[in-house]
Motif scaffolding. Structure first.
Motif, PDB file in Angstrom:
ATOM      1  N   ARG A  25       0.930  -1.140  -0.154  1.00 46.17           N
ATOM      2  CA  ARG A  25      -0.183   0.042  -0.089  1.00 46.17           C
ATOM      3  C   ARG A  25       0.775   1.074   0.002  1.00 46.17           C
ATOM      4  N   GLU A  26       0.823   2.013  -0.977  1.00 48.02           N
ATOM      5  CA  GLU A  26       1.586   3.199  -1.022  1.00 48.02           C
ATOM      6  C   GLU A  26       3.085   2.921  -0.826  1.00 48.02           C
ATOM      7  N   PRO A  27       3.638   2.130  -1.408  1.00 45.68           N
ATOM      8  CA  PRO A  27       4.947   1.794  -1.316  1.00 45.68           C
ATOM      9  C   PRO A  27       6.050   2.940  -1.351  1.00 45.68           C
ATOM     10  N   GLU A  28       6.901   2.893  -0.481  1.00 46.25           N
ATOM     11  CA  GLU A  28       8.080   3.694  -0.750  1.00 46.25           C
ATOM     12  C   GLU A  28       9.224   3.106  -0.366  1.00 46.25           C
ATOM     13  N   ILE A  29      10.069   2.512  -1.480  1.00 42.22           N
ATOM     14  CA  ILE A  29      11.403   1.704  -1.245  1.00 42.22           C
ATOM     15  C   ILE A  29      12.244   2.510  -2.301  1.00 42.22           C
ATOM     16  N   THR A  30      13.371   2.532  -1.499  1.00 45.07           N
ATOM     17  CA  THR A  30      14.550   2.889  -2.274  1.00 45.07           C
ATOM     18  C   THR A  30      15.731   1.813  -2.155  1.00 45.07           C
ATOM     19  N   LEU A  31      16.167   1.245  -3.213  1.00 45.14           N
ATOM     20  CA  LEU A  31      17.152   0.571  -3.477  1.00 45.14           C
ATOM     21  C   LEU A  31      18.743   0.985  -4.123  1.00 45.14           C
ATOM     22  N   VAL A  32      19.723   0.914  -3.386  1.00 44.41           N
ATOM     23  CA  VAL A  32      20.903   1.746  -4.008  1.00 44.41           C
ATOM     24  C   VAL A  32      21.882   0.540  -3.914  1.00 44.41           C
ATOM     25  N   GLY A  33      22.691   0.317  -5.070  1.00 44.12           N
ATOM     26  CA  GLY A  33      23.574  -0.592  -5.105  1.00 44.12           C
ATOM     27  C   GLY A  33      23.942  -1.198  -6.223  1.00 44.12           C
ATOM     28  N   SER A  34      24.872  -2.357  -6.158  1.00 43.28           N
ATOM     29  CA  SER A  34      25.477  -2.873  -7.654  1.00 43.28           C
ATOM     30  C   SER A  34      25.219  -4.414  -7.380  1.00 43.28           C
ATOM     31  N   GLN A  35      25.368  -5.003  -8.622  1.00 41.84           N
ATOM     32  CA  GLN A  35      25.124  -6.468  -8.662  1.00 41.84           C
ATOM     33  C   GLN A  35      25.950  -6.999  -9.652  1.00 41.84           C
ATOM     34  N   SER A  36      26.423  -8.155  -9.326  1.00 38.80           N
ATOM     35  CA  SER A  36      27.313  -9.098 -10.112  1.00 38.80           C
ATOM     36  C   SER A  36      27.100 -10.369  -9.998  1.00 38.80           C
ATOM     37  N   GLU A  37      27.646 -11.330 -10.639  1.00 41.99           N
ATOM     38  CA  GLU A  37      27.335 -12.849 -10.497  1.00 41.99           C
ATOM     39  C   GLU A  37      27.897 -13.268  -9.111  1.00 41.99           C
ATOM     40  N   ALA A  38      29.007 -12.896  -8.738  1.00 42.91           N
ATOM     41  CA  ALA A  38      29.798 -13.153  -7.444  1.00 42.91           C
ATOM     42  C   ALA A  38      29.408 -12.332  -6.087  1.00 42.91           C
ATOM     43  N   LEU A  39      28.982 -11.273  -6.220  1.00 46.83           N
ATOM     44  CA  LEU A  39      28.572 -10.346  -5.323  1.00 46.83           C
ATOM     45  C   LEU A  39      27.522  -9.340  -5.571  1.00 46.83           C
ATOM     46  N   GLY A 166      35.294  -0.808  -9.808  1.00 48.51           N
ATOM     47  CA  GLY A 166      34.683  -2.013  -8.967  1.00 48.51           C
ATOM     48  C   GLY A 166      34.596  -3.182  -9.624  1.00 48.51           C
ATOM     49  N   ASP A 167      34.365  -3.082 -11.147  1.00 40.21           N
ATOM     50  CA  ASP A 167      34.302  -4.359 -11.930  1.00 40.21           C
ATOM     51  C   ASP A 167      35.753  -5.179 -11.904  1.00 40.21           C
ATOM     52  N   PHE A 168      36.894  -4.546 -11.555  1.00 41.34           N
ATOM     53  CA  PHE A 168      38.126  -5.126 -11.310  1.00 41.34           C
ATOM     54  C   PHE A 168      38.274  -5.681  -9.940  1.00 41.34           C
ATOM     55  N   LEU A 169      37.544  -5.089  -8.934  1.00 39.75           N
ATOM     56  CA  LEU A 169      37.852  -5.162  -7.767  1.00 39.75           C
ATOM     57  C   LEU A 169      37.011  -6.339  -6.961  1.00 39.75           C
ATOM     58  N   VAL A 170      35.793  -6.568  -7.581  1.00 39.22           N
ATOM     59  CA  VAL A 170      34.783  -7.386  -6.994  1.00 39.22           C
ATOM     60  C   VAL A 170      35.202  -8.780  -6.719  1.00 39.22           C
ATOM     61  N   PRO A 171      36.024  -9.285  -7.376  1.00 39.45           N
ATOM     62  CA  PRO A 171      36.522 -10.630  -7.242  1.00 39.45           C
ATOM     63  C   PRO A 171      37.579 -10.780  -5.977  1.00 39.45           C
ATOM     64  N   LEU A 172      38.285  -9.800  -5.648  1.00 40.54           N
ATOM     65  CA  LEU A 172      39.097  -9.559  -4.533  1.00 40.54           C
ATOM     66  C   LEU A 172      38.222  -9.293  -3.409  1.00 40.54           C
ATOM     67  N   ILE A 173      37.418  -8.455  -3.578  1.00 32.88           N
ATOM     68  CA  ILE A 173      36.472  -8.064  -2.341  1.00 32.88           C
ATOM     69  C   ILE A 173      35.452  -8.982  -1.958  1.00 32.88           C
ATOM     70  N   GLN A 174      35.128  -9.624  -2.915  1.00 40.90           N
ATOM     71  CA  GLN A 174      34.129 -11.029  -2.624  1.00 40.90           C
ATOM     72  C   GLN A 174      35.142 -12.020  -1.602  1.00 40.90           C
ATOM     73  N   GLU A 175      36.191 -12.083  -2.064  1.00 45.22           N
ATOM     74  CA  GLU A 175      37.197 -13.150  -1.438  1.00 45.22           C
ATOM     75  C   GLU A 175      37.265 -12.413  -0.067  1.00 45.22           C
ATOM     76  N   ILE A 176      37.846 -11.491   0.070  1.00 45.31           N
ATOM     77  CA  ILE A 176      38.093 -10.691   1.321  1.00 45.31           C
ATOM     78  C   ILE A 176      36.791 -10.916   2.272  1.00 45.31           C
ATOM     79  N   MET A 177      35.719 -10.342   1.696  1.00 44.94           N
ATOM     80  CA  MET A 177      34.637 -10.396   2.771  1.00 44.94           C
ATOM     81  C   MET A 177      34.302 -11.883   3.078  1.00 44.94           C
TER      82      MET A 177
END
Length: 311
Positions: A25-39, A166-177
């Motif tokens: 009912r009268e939805p108020e939703i904000t989504l901010v972010g990024s998406q990839s296959e791994a993370l 971020g595209d280059f960092l995602v694999p490393l970030i995913q592993e560290i996280m």
């Protein structure tokens, strides 16, 4: 979002859930972010609250740190609740729906279960296809969990501000996280290992209760089996079938987890690392240190130092 926009997002959003338009009912939703296959990393804000349903049984887990309001995951076997004091780690198996309250805010990350299992194997030398049973809810009070929250928040912000790099960092970030998450997130207790199952047999539960009641003293498989009223062979078979590990592995994991909690607890400042190791059944400090380092990626002394206390 209007109801129409919400439906369009369901159709084109590329995420693993659908927003429940019929109950919105009268939805108020904000989504901010990024998406990839791994993370995937995103921030959610909603004054109205919302309900979602999984689109499919994805092999993913979502870490969620609630900043305001609350969220409820409705599973076949019970509810899981996230709040500003308790983070959640929830997969899609047996998940029926998720309901966020009004004035809701959260920072979230989704990782592949297989990537977590690979990271766990790298840390422990175990089976790369087996992931330990992680608790669905964890308190954020400890320094390790607060550090994980800071990592998720900062990485989400940086990837959002610099998507190309971020595209280059995602694999490393995913592993560290993944390493950081596995190092600080609590394992499921014996009472909760049956989430998503029919539950452990009476004999297995008796064995678990006996182990936990005697965790700090030497334990023999014959004694555990006798307490459960089964043979040692049956005991080993039931542990492998229901828990995915041997009785000895389970005992060591529980002892390490209790020692880890003691090292982080201010109430144990007067105890040495050796005293804490002995409290939980480790007779040799060197053996304890090696197993602890494999499990948590650092020495026991380093854990105490990172918690802000001296030895």
């Amino acid at each position: 979002m209007s109801l129409r926009q919400l439906q369009m997002f369901n159709d084109t959003g590329g995420v693993a859930v659908n927003f429940d338009v019929r109950r919105a009912r009268e939805p108020e939703i904000t989504l901010v972010g990024s998406q990839s296959e791994a993370l995937s990393l995103w921030e959610t804000r909603s004054s109205s609250g919302f309900i979602t349903h999984p689109k499919f049984n994805a092999d993913l887990v979502t870490i969620r740190f609630v900043t305001s309001g609350s969220i409820v995951y409705r599973h076949r076997v019970g509810d899981i609740v996230g709040s500003p004091t308790h983070a959640t780690l929830v997969g899609f198996e047996d998940l029926r729906e998720v309901e966020a309250s009004g004035a809701f805010g959260a920072i979230s990350a989704t990782l592949r279960t297989a990537d977590l299992a690979t990271a766990h194997a790298a840390l422990t030398g175990g089976d790369p296809l087996v992931l330990p049973r992680l608790a669905p809810v964890a308190e954020i009070a400890g320094p390790g969990m607060r550090a994980l929250l800071c990592t998720v928040s900062e990485v989400r912000r940086q990837v959002q501000e610099a998507p190309r790099s971020g595209d280059f960092l995602v694999p490393l970030i995913q592993e560290i996280m993944a390493y950081q998450l596995l190092s600080v997130w609590p394992r499921q207790t014996p009472a909760s290992v049956a989430v998503g199952r029919e539950g452990p047999s009476r004999s297995l539960q008796t064995a678990l209760d006996f182990i936990m009641a005697n965790l700090g003293v030497p334990l023999m498989l014959a004694d555990i089996a006798a307490a459960a009223g089964i043979s040692v062979r049956s005991l080993q078979d039931r542990f492998r079938r229901d828990l995915g590990q041997t009785p000895v592995q389970f005992i060591i994991d529980q002892r390490l987890e209790h020692a880890h909690r003691d090292l982080l607890s201010p109430g144990n400042d007067a105890l040495s690392v050796a005293a804490i190791a002995r409290r939980w059944g480790f007779a040799h400090l060197s053996d304890f240190g090696q197993r602890y380092r494999k499990r948590y990626g650092c020495t026991p002394s380093a854990t105490r130092h990172e918690s802000g206390r001296t030895l």
